[in-house]
Design an enzyme around this catalytic site. Structure first.
Site, short mmCIF file in Angstrom:
data_model
loop_
_atom_site.label_atom_id
_atom_site.label_comp_id
_atom_site.label_asym_id
_atom_site.label_seq_id
_atom_site.Cartn_x
_atom_site.Cartn_y
_atom_site.Cartn_z
N ARG A 105 0.84 -1.19 0.00
CA ARG A 105 0.00 0.00 0.00
C ARG A 105 0.87 1.24 0.00
NH1 ARG A 105 -5.36 1.30 2.91
NH2 ARG A 105 -5.54 -0.94 3.05
N THR A 109 -0.75 7.64 -1.26
CA THR A 109 -2.06 7.52 -1.93
C THR A 109 -2.95 6.48 -1.24
OG1 THR A 109 -1.32 5.73 -3.38
CG2 THR A 109 -0.97 7.98 -4.17
N ASP A 201 -4.78 -9.36 12.11
CA ASP A 201 -3.95 -9.30 10.89
C ASP A 201 -3.55 -10.72 10.50
OD1 ASP A 201 -1.49 -9.22 9.25
OD2 ASP A 201 -1.73 -7.06 9.47
N ASP A 204 0.31 -11.35 9.99
CA ASP A 204 1.05 -11.39 11.26
C ASP A 204 0.76 -12.66 12.03
OD1 ASP A 204 2.39 -9.03 10.92
OD2 ASP A 204 0.98 -7.81 12.08
#
Ligand code: URA
Length: 210
Positions: A105, A109, A201, A204
């Protein structure tokens, strides 16, 4: 929601509950994701075409039986969490070729940017299953599928453990031709982009990072 299939087999739901629990450690989390991927593979392949063949059994010659009609499959995990679903799928679809799509990511933006793509050369002839445990905002999965289509892919399904309605909606808008297979459709996204109730997550938890 049309073209969204929640695979509500009791074994999938039971194992997903343990995947969700925050007490579940890395080893068990990984094993459970692997097992759920196998069970989902069983469900997602229900409509694979069969063809008649003739076999000689110990009892009779020329019995009619059925085999898969040679449909070529491909798995495309989105790095990194999608990798956790590959082995479980390959247990049931051992001849599948495996492509990889890596996205990050952009911090400015906030849009997903592709950093790695490696695919089987004949993706246009394959039925592809994109793997990503979490369909949250939908940004990564939409971008990954854009990338596959731009390289010629024609038949694509998406398989996730858990989705948020927001992500499903955006995916349906962007790729109405892509059927979505889930173990659960959860309530919503929270303001940090986590699926609620979700499982945290996924990357993770699979890899023991934080
Ligand atoms: N990605 C995850 O791993 N978990 C979420 O809840 C949302 C996105």
């Amino acid at each position: 929601m049309s073209n969204v299939y929640v695979l509500d087999h009791p074994l999938i739901q039971h194992k997903l509950t343990y995947i969700r629990k925050k007490e579940t450690g890395t080893k068990d989390f990984r094993e459970l994701v692997d097992e759920v991927a196998t069970l989902m593979a069983f469900e997602i392949t229900r409509d694979l075409p069969l063809e008649d063949v003739s076999v000689d059994t110990p009892v009779v010659d020329n019995a009619t039986a059925q085999v898969l009609s040679g449909k070529k499959m491909g798995l495309v995990p989105i790095l990194r969490a999608g990798l956790g679903m590959v082995d479980g799928m390959v247990d049931l679809i051992p001849a599948a070729k495996i492509g990889h799509v890596g996205l990050y990511r952009d911090p400015e933006t906030l849009k997903p940017v592709e950093y790695y793509v490696k695919l089987p050369s004949d993706i246009e002839d394959r039925e592809l299953i994109v793997l990503d445990p979490m369909l949250a905002t939908g940004g990564s999965a939409i971008e990954a599928i854009n990338s596959l289509k731009s390289r010629g892919a024609k038949q694509i399904r998406l398989m996730c453990l858990v989705a948020a309605p927001e992500g499903v909606e955006l995916m349906q808008e962007a790729h109405p031709d892509v059927d979505i297979y889930l173990a659960a459709l959860d309530e919503k996204l929270n303001d940090k982009g986590y699926i609620v109730p979700g499982l945290g997550d996924a990357g993770d938890r699979l890899y023991g990072t934080k």
